[in-house]
Each structure stands twice: as C-alpha cells, then as structure tokens.
Design a protein around this motif. Sequence first.
Motif, mmCIF file in Angstrom:
data_model
loop_
_atom_site.group_PDB
_atom_site.id
_atom_site.type_symbol
_atom_site.label_atom_id
_atom_site.label_comp_id
_atom_site.label_asym_id
_atom_site.label_seq_id
_atom_site.Cartn_x
_atom_site.Cartn_y
_atom_site.Cartn_z
ATOM 1 N N LEU A 122 38.779 24.216 15.015
ATOM 2 C CA LEU A 122 39.146 25.312 15.915
ATOM 3 C C LEU A 122 38.109 25.506 17.030
ATOM 4 O O LEU A 122 38.467 25.755 18.189
ATOM 5 C CB LEU A 122 39.290 26.603 15.082
ATOM 6 C CG LEU A 122 39.634 27.876 15.838
ATOM 7 C CD1 LEU A 122 40.948 27.750 16.604
ATOM 8 C CD2 LEU A 122 39.707 29.060 14.855
ATOM 9 N N LEU A 125 45.417 32.630 17.535
ATOM 10 C CA LEU A 125 45.838 31.461 16.769
ATOM 11 C C LEU A 125 47.361 31.333 16.837
ATOM 12 O O LEU A 125 48.094 32.289 16.602
ATOM 13 C CB LEU A 125 45.374 31.565 15.311
ATOM 14 C CG LEU A 125 43.859 31.658 15.117
ATOM 15 C CD1 LEU A 125 43.512 31.526 13.636
ATOM 16 C CD2 LEU A 125 43.125 30.603 15.917
ATOM 17 N N THR A 162 49.867 32.257 13.808
ATOM 18 C CA THR A 162 49.729 33.575 13.193
ATOM 19 C C THR A 162 50.494 34.624 13.982
ATOM 20 O O THR A 162 50.202 34.870 15.151
ATOM 21 C CB THR A 162 48.224 33.962 13.124
ATOM 22 O OG1 THR A 162 47.555 32.997 12.305
ATOM 23 C CG2 THR A 162 48.038 35.341 12.536
ATOM 24 N N ARG A 169 39.723 31.134 2.112
ATOM 25 C CA ARG A 169 40.662 30.624 3.131
ATOM 26 C C ARG A 169 40.286 31.065 4.540
ATOM 27 O O ARG A 169 40.934 30.658 5.508
ATOM 28 C CB ARG A 169 42.066 31.177 2.890
ATOM 29 C CG ARG A 169 42.688 30.831 1.580
ATOM 30 C CD ARG A 169 44.123 31.365 1.624
ATOM 31 N NE ARG A 169 44.698 31.449 0.308
ATOM 32 C CZ ARG A 169 45.861 32.046 0.062
ATOM 33 N NH1 ARG A 169 46.542 32.620 1.048
ATOM 34 N NH2 ARG A 169 46.347 32.085 -1.149
ATOM 35 N N TYR A 170 39.300 31.954 4.653
ATOM 36 C CA TYR A 170 39.084 32.641 5.930
ATOM 37 C C TYR A 170 37.617 32.621 6.372
ATOM 38 O O TYR A 170 36.714 32.369 5.583
ATOM 39 C CB TYR A 170 39.486 34.127 5.790
ATOM 40 C CG TYR A 170 40.919 34.344 5.424
ATOM 41 C CD1 TYR A 170 41.927 34.254 6.379
ATOM 42 C CD2 TYR A 170 41.272 34.624 4.103
ATOM 43 C CE1 TYR A 170 43.255 34.457 6.037
ATOM 44 C CE2 TYR A 170 42.604 34.831 3.752
ATOM 45 C CZ TYR A 170 43.588 34.744 4.719
ATOM 46 O OH TYR A 170 44.904 34.936 4.388
ATOM 47 N N GLY A 171 37.430 32.986 7.653
ATOM 48 C CA GLY A 171 36.114 33.412 8.096
ATOM 49 C C GLY A 171 35.942 34.851 7.623
ATOM 50 O O GLY A 171 36.876 35.648 7.728
ATOM 51 N N GLU A 187 32.152 31.174 7.465
ATOM 52 C CA GLU A 187 33.460 30.522 7.350
ATOM 53 C C GLU A 187 33.685 30.099 5.909
ATOM 54 O O GLU A 187 32.873 29.391 5.324
ATOM 55 C CB GLU A 187 33.535 29.319 8.303
ATOM 56 C CG GLU A 187 34.871 28.592 8.318
ATOM 57 C CD GLU A 187 36.043 29.411 8.896
ATOM 58 O OE1 GLU A 187 35.797 30.450 9.547
ATOM 59 O OE2 GLU A 187 37.183 28.994 8.685
ATOM 60 N N LYS A 188 34.802 30.546 5.362
ATOM 61 C CA LYS A 188 35.271 30.146 4.033
ATOM 62 C C LYS A 188 34.190 30.187 2.947
ATOM 63 O O LYS A 188 33.878 29.164 2.324
ATOM 64 C CB LYS A 188 35.930 28.762 4.110
ATOM 65 C CG LYS A 188 37.127 28.757 5.070
ATOM 66 C CD LYS A 188 37.910 27.456 5.052
ATOM 67 C CE LYS A 188 39.181 27.552 5.879
ATOM 68 N NZ LYS A 188 39.017 27.690 7.311
ATOM 69 N N ILE A 199 38.685 37.202 9.150
ATOM 70 C CA ILE A 199 39.016 37.023 10.568
ATOM 71 C C ILE A 199 40.523 36.746 10.655
ATOM 72 O O ILE A 199 41.033 35.847 9.998
ATOM 73 C CB ILE A 199 38.197 35.864 11.154
ATOM 74 C CG1 ILE A 199 36.701 36.214 11.121
ATOM 75 C CG2 ILE A 199 38.667 35.522 12.560
ATOM 76 C CD1 ILE A 199 35.782 35.097 11.585
ATOM 77 N N TYR A 238 40.779 37.156 18.927
ATOM 78 C CA TYR A 238 39.374 37.319 19.299
ATOM 79 C C TYR A 238 39.252 37.639 20.789
ATOM 80 O O TYR A 238 40.095 37.219 21.580
ATOM 81 C CB TYR A 238 38.599 36.012 19.108
ATOM 82 C CG TYR A 238 38.798 35.214 17.838
ATOM 83 C CD1 TYR A 238 39.953 34.455 17.626
ATOM 84 C CD2 TYR A 238 37.805 35.161 16.871
ATOM 85 C CE1 TYR A 238 40.108 33.681 16.480
ATOM 86 C CE2 TYR A 238 37.949 34.383 15.707
ATOM 87 C CZ TYR A 238 39.114 33.655 15.523
ATOM 88 O OH TYR A 238 39.269 32.884 14.389
ATOM 89 N N GLN A 243 33.491 24.596 13.649
ATOM 90 C CA GLN A 243 34.081 25.887 13.310
ATOM 91 C C GLN A 243 33.744 26.945 14.363
ATOM 92 O O GLN A 243 32.576 27.171 14.693
ATOM 93 C CB GLN A 243 33.552 26.362 11.944
ATOM 94 C CG GLN A 243 33.951 25.460 10.780
ATOM 95 C CD GLN A 243 35.444 25.560 10.442
ATOM 96 O OE1 GLN A 243 36.175 26.414 10.967
ATOM 97 N NE2 GLN A 243 35.900 24.682 9.563
ATOM 98 N N THR A 287 33.853 30.042 13.885
ATOM 99 C CA THR A 287 33.047 31.071 13.209
ATOM 100 C C THR A 287 31.547 30.745 13.307
ATOM 101 O O THR A 287 30.721 31.651 13.453
ATOM 102 C CB THR A 287 33.467 31.193 11.729
ATOM 103 O OG1 THR A 287 34.871 31.433 11.683
ATOM 104 C CG2 THR A 287 32.737 32.333 11.032
ATOM 105 N N ARG A 330 49.799 40.709 9.088
ATOM 106 C CA ARG A 330 49.591 39.369 9.641
ATOM 107 C C ARG A 330 50.364 38.337 8.809
ATOM 108 O O ARG A 330 50.396 38.421 7.579
ATOM 109 C CB ARG A 330 48.094 39.052 9.553
ATOM 110 C CG ARG A 330 47.653 37.733 10.144
ATOM 111 C CD ARG A 330 46.172 37.524 9.858
ATOM 112 N NE ARG A 330 45.940 37.481 8.419
ATOM 113 C CZ ARG A 330 45.975 36.365 7.702
ATOM 114 N NH1 ARG A 330 46.158 35.202 8.274
ATOM 115 N NH2 ARG A 330 45.814 36.401 6.404
ATOM 116 N N ASP A 386 50.483 34.220 8.435
ATOM 117 C CA ASP A 386 50.052 32.873 8.811
ATOM 118 C C ASP A 386 51.152 31.933 8.328
ATOM 119 O O ASP A 386 51.266 31.674 7.126
ATOM 120 C CB ASP A 386 48.713 32.570 8.131
ATOM 121 C CG ASP A 386 48.295 31.121 8.290
ATOM 122 O OD1 ASP A 386 49.089 30.310 8.823
ATOM 123 O OD2 ASP A 386 47.170 30.795 7.875
#
Length: 252
Positions: free
Chosen positions: A72, A92, A95, A131-133, A152-153, A165, A169, A191, A193, A214, A216
């Motif tokens: 990303l 994103l 999403t 799974r996420y930041g 991140e993750k 996150i 952003y 990343q 993040t 949200r 995804d």
Amino acid sequence: MGSAMRALPKEMLPVAGTPVIRHVVEELAAVGICQATIVISEGKESIREYFEGTPVPGVAVTFAYQPEPLGLGHAVVCGRGVIGDEPFMVLLGDTIIEADTPATRQLLDVYASTPQASVLLEDVPRDQVGRYGIASGSAIADGVIQVHSLVEKPTPEDAASTLAIAGRYIFPPAIFECLGRITPGVGGELQLTDAMRLLLADEPMLGVRLKGQRYDVGTEEAFIEANVAFAGETGATADDLRAQLRQRLAEM
Ligand code: G1P
C-alpha cells in the motif's frame, strides 16, 4: 474470494448493483472532492474502462499504475504524480463505509479545526488486530485521539489498543519523504503504516473514530453484509429482504 477475484478485481464487485470502487468515488463526490487518482495494477484495467464509460458526476478520475504489487505504501507513491505539494486523502478502494455523515467528511471536519495528518479508526475485536494497522493514543475530544503509536498487523498480545486503521486518511505532502525511507515490513510489503510512524516522529497525528459501519469487501462475509446493508439502493424493500433472508437463514 478465490475464483471470483481472479475474474474481476475485488474493487469491481457489485454492492447493491454498484461496483465497490464507485461507492468510494461517490463518497468523494458527496464531500465535494472533485479530483481523484485511482492506482491500478496489472489485471485491474476493468476499473479504468468502467469509469471511462460511466464517470461519477463531479469527480474527475485519473489513473496511475503500480507496476509491481509492492504494498500500500508503494501504491501511494505511484499515485503521487497528480498530487503536487498539497495535503491529500487516501481511500482504500476495497472498503465501503456506510455512515450518516460520509466517513471522508468525518475526517475532513476534524482536519478543518485541527489541520494535522489524520486517520480514520474503528474498534475491532482483539483477536482480529493482526489484520489491521493499529493505532493507540490519548483522547483529546469526543471520538478524537492524539496518536502516539502505530503498528501494522501486531499480534493480539502485542497490540497497544484495538483501534484499527479503517481505510481513510489525510496526509501532508511530507508523507512522501517518509515513504521514501521505509523498507519492506509485514508481508515483505512497503507498508503505509510504517511511513506514518516515521511521520509521527516529526509531526502530530489525529485518529478519528468512525461513526458508521465499514465493509472490507475483500472478505466474503463483509461482501454479503455490505450487499444487505446497501440493498435499499436497489429498490428492494425491507419486507422483501426480511422474507428472503429469513427463509435463507432458516435453511442454513
Ligand atoms: C491495509 C492497511 C492497514 C489497514 C487495512 C484496512 O491492510 O495496511 O493498516 O488497517 O488496510 O483495511 P490490508 O487490508 O491491505 O492488509
């Protein structure tokens, strides 16, 4: 979403008859942002063809290419060309966010009063933080935190919070200098993040808790949920849906 994803980029999956990526561009239109760059990679040409045929009124969409799937952070660098030296947003493309006030507007409202890098956050179950930041910080206003850390993750044991996150952003152009300094991180990818963590060392950053839901669509469950959530846009009535879903669920 194995085979379907190979036939169709996930950003083009229809939610209530409209490709996910169009819902995202419509979120921009709803807040008056009139210029967008979509970063696409090999196999995602259908996104460009789609917007050329059916543009979103009020938003001029251009395209940039990511030649290799390096992450990303790298995708954001690929989209730099049109941005210049101004703050910009990242959304994103897989999403969708359902909210009374568009998610992008929620971020912009906070930015308008405190113009700092800002990231939309959503509380997730601790067993899903990987799974996420994940951001942590201290509350400074209702639904707003001053971000102190970003990872991140992380593993559930290591995560400093459960604030994920959420795919929207606002960045100052200084993020590009940070993106230029990162090395491959989680998953061997560049990343975003990690670049945000470098930015955070130089300037303050806000986290804004999402008021909304949200989806995804890269996960099958969220894809189905999103279609139910947005079903009203297809003209289906609640009564139709209720009867259909009741019957289907009873059969499962
Ligand atoms: C990306 C970001 C992550 C963010 C997530 C939201 O991860 O790297 O920080 O929380 O999107 O969906 P990905 O889903 O690409 O693994």
